[in-house]
Design an enzyme around this catalytic site. Sequence first.
Site, short mmCIF file in Angstrom:
data_model
loop_
_atom_site.label_atom_id
_atom_site.label_comp_id
_atom_site.label_asym_id
_atom_site.label_seq_id
_atom_site.Cartn_x
_atom_site.Cartn_y
_atom_site.Cartn_z
N TRP A 44 0.80 -1.23 0.00
CA TRP A 44 0.00 0.00 0.00
C TRP A 44 0.83 1.28 0.00
O TRP A 44 1.86 1.37 0.68
CB TRP A 44 -0.88 0.01 1.25
CG TRP A 44 -1.52 1.33 1.51
CD1 TRP A 44 -1.04 2.33 2.31
CD2 TRP A 44 -2.75 1.82 0.97
NE1 TRP A 44 -1.91 3.41 2.30
CE2 TRP A 44 -2.97 3.11 1.48
CE3 TRP A 44 -3.72 1.27 0.09
CZ2 TRP A 44 -4.09 3.87 1.17
CZ3 TRP A 44 -4.83 2.04 -0.22
CH2 TRP A 44 -5.00 3.32 0.32
N MET A 45 0.32 2.29 -0.72
CA MET A 45 0.92 3.64 -0.66
C MET A 45 -0.20 4.67 -0.61
O MET A 45 -1.20 4.54 -1.31
CB MET A 45 1.76 3.88 -1.91
CG MET A 45 2.28 5.31 -2.03
SD MET A 45 3.33 5.56 -3.48
CE MET A 45 2.07 5.85 -4.73
N ASN A 46 -0.03 5.73 0.24
CA ASN A 46 -0.83 6.93 0.02
C ASN A 46 0.09 8.14 -0.11
O ASN A 46 1.06 8.04 -0.90
CB ASN A 46 -2.02 7.09 0.97
CG ASN A 46 -1.73 7.07 2.45
OD1 ASN A 46 -1.33 6.05 2.99
ND2 ASN A 46 -1.96 8.17 3.14
N ASP A 47 -0.16 9.23 0.55
CA ASP A 47 0.49 10.51 0.24
C ASP A 47 1.99 10.45 -0.09
O ASP A 47 2.75 9.78 0.61
CB ASP A 47 0.41 11.46 1.44
CG ASP A 47 -0.94 11.48 2.09
OD1 ASP A 47 -1.89 10.92 1.55
OD2 ASP A 47 -1.04 12.09 3.18
N GLN A 65 3.70 7.52 2.20
CA GLN A 65 2.95 6.79 3.21
C GLN A 65 2.83 5.34 2.76
O GLN A 65 2.34 5.06 1.65
CB GLN A 65 1.55 7.40 3.36
CG GLN A 65 1.56 8.72 4.08
CD GLN A 65 1.83 8.52 5.56
OE1 GLN A 65 0.95 8.15 6.31
NE2 GLN A 65 3.08 8.74 5.98
N TRP A 73 -4.66 0.47 3.64
CA TRP A 73 -4.07 1.37 4.63
C TRP A 73 -3.88 0.62 5.95
O TRP A 73 -4.70 -0.22 6.32
CB TRP A 73 -5.00 2.58 4.83
CG TRP A 73 -4.36 3.66 5.63
CD1 TRP A 73 -3.53 4.63 5.17
CD2 TRP A 73 -4.51 3.89 7.03
NE1 TRP A 73 -3.14 5.45 6.20
CE2 TRP A 73 -3.72 5.02 7.36
CE3 TRP A 73 -5.20 3.26 8.07
CZ2 TRP A 73 -3.62 5.53 8.65
CZ3 TRP A 73 -5.09 3.77 9.35
CH2 TRP A 73 -4.32 4.89 9.63
N ASP A 168 0.65 16.58 9.42
CA ASP A 168 1.17 16.81 8.07
C ASP A 168 2.00 18.09 7.97
O ASP A 168 1.70 18.98 7.15
CB ASP A 168 0.03 16.82 7.02
CG ASP A 168 -0.87 15.59 7.13
OD1 ASP A 168 -0.40 14.56 7.68
OD2 ASP A 168 -2.02 15.64 6.68
N TRP A 312 -9.83 8.87 -1.16
CA TRP A 312 -10.13 8.01 0.00
C TRP A 312 -11.49 7.31 -0.14
O TRP A 312 -11.76 6.35 0.58
CB TRP A 312 -10.07 8.82 1.30
CG TRP A 312 -8.67 9.05 1.76
CD1 TRP A 312 -8.02 10.25 1.85
CD2 TRP A 312 -7.73 8.06 2.20
NE1 TRP A 312 -6.74 10.06 2.30
CE2 TRP A 312 -6.53 8.73 2.53
CE3 TRP A 312 -7.77 6.67 2.33
CZ2 TRP A 312 -5.39 8.06 2.99
CZ3 TRP A 312 -6.64 6.00 2.79
CH2 TRP A 312 -5.48 6.70 3.12
C1 FRU Z 1 -3.94 12.20 3.88
C2 FRU Z 1 -3.65 11.56 5.23
C3 FRU Z 1 -2.79 12.50 6.06
C4 FRU Z 1 -2.13 11.55 7.01
C5 FRU Z 1 -1.92 10.34 6.16
C6 FRU Z 1 -2.06 9.04 6.92
O1 FRU Z 1 -4.20 11.29 2.87
O2 FRU Z 1 -4.86 11.27 5.88
O3 FRU Z 1 -3.51 13.53 6.68
O4 FRU Z 1 -0.92 12.05 7.52
O5 FRU Z 1 -2.89 10.38 5.14
O6 FRU Z 1 -1.69 7.97 6.13
#
Ligand code: FRU
Length: 483
Positions: A44-47, A65, A73, A168, A312
């Site tokens: 998984w990857m986000n920001d 992330q 997540w 953040d 999301w």
């Molecule tokens: C945004 C977020 C950030 C948080 C991160 C957690 O996508 O919700 O606010 O730091 O992802 O993975």
Amino acid sequence: MRHSVLALCALAGLVVAGCSHRPASHPTDEPFRSVYHHSPAAHWMNDPNGMFYDETNGVWHLYYQHNPFGTTWGPMHWGHATSTDLLCWQEHPIVLYPDSIGTIFSGSIVIDRYNTAGFGENAVVAIYTQSEVCGQHQSIAYSTDGGYTFTKYAGNPVLKGDIADFRDPKVTWDGDHWLMTLACQQEIRFYGSKDLKNWEYLSSFGKDLGAHGGVWECPELIQLKVKNEKLKTEVDKYVLLVSINPGGPFGGSATQYFVGDWDGKTFTCEPGKYADEKSVPWLDYGKDNYSTFTFHNSPDGRFVALGWMSNWQYANQLPTVAFRSQNTVARDLFLFVDDEGEYRLGSVPSKETLALKGAETGYLPDCAVIELELNGKQDALITLANDKGEKVVMTLDVHRQTFSMDRTASGDCSFSHEFAANTTAPLYVKRDTYHVTLFVDHCSIEAFDSEGAWSMTNLVFPSEPYHHLDVQGGKATIFEIKH
Ligand code: FRU
């Protein structure tokens, strides 16, 4: 566990390195793996986090992330990838692991040229959120090997959360001190520091301005110059990017922005501006560009940005197998004045992204750059389709002055009822001819006004690539991808 994760990343790193992005034989190969967008080798990857450019060796660093235990997540770490061209990415071992303070949420990186923190001249310092059951706090870690390994500061956290949703940090240099821009529930707080370790509260912004349909996240304050034709001068303005989730214009996540002024302590906008969510502009008018940050120390004074290409609403359900999510192509952010005399934040594909453009071709390959020339006097209809009848229909509406992209019949939309959508951008500037550039990869279409007045980023999951292009009301030139 830690060793097996590292081993896996190292193995994946070998495979993802090099410029074909993904050799067809690799087991993690799958139809929706992007060819020229960054995606994690596995899981998984986000920001995107902590991005910076190292001018000593021309390397772009991207952290992100990352949950190394699965494709949804979970406990957040910072993954790491590097590139010398923003197109081919090499994966490296994870740099930040959760600890007793919390898991590792989003944040930024600065190069500490003057050794303000005492970790050494040019130390690479990460400032990130740590999240735990009782709250969120800001911590720092430093690297003296150019960003490949980090040591956590023994005095962490450096800024303890006093409310839920306190995260953040984006840190920049503001003349003679560091400035932290932080998201706190539904507003932004600014903090100042001389040494990255002690932070003083400066001010808050946004309580009654902009969109408030969800929590504010991933902010960034950018100083940009803009030519004001009326005043015949170049003026300095500040742009505050604020991601919001939910509450985006097409549902779920999106990034709003505010143009204003910074006096060293407070960020202000013209009275009456951005009074509600209808009047706030958006960085991108698609559904899939979130948590956009710029690279610290981008070359030539540019603001090179990447966003997380997801939302999301359905990020955890996207139909990929070994990995989940990718980032947008690199874009340069700039300010311009629109036809109404308003300051707007524009995005153009960075020159590194445009270097993708290969030879002109008479057919539509799986991945391509498409340049459209659309007659500004009539509506245009652009259709990308495959032999299964799946299609993406784009419309230039010259009367309403909009560009839209309809992905309701684009392919697999079944994983979430929020996915099918028709997104619309205001054109902002009236032109005789509209030049639009499309970047098509295995599961995404990014559309840009070629001069950057608007952009639109949308994921698509067709069961086979779109090999047909039909343009009514203009013409198209197709370019192969060069790498
Ligand atoms: C945004 C977020 C950030 C948080 C991160 C957690 O996508 O919700 O606010 O730091 O992802 O993975």
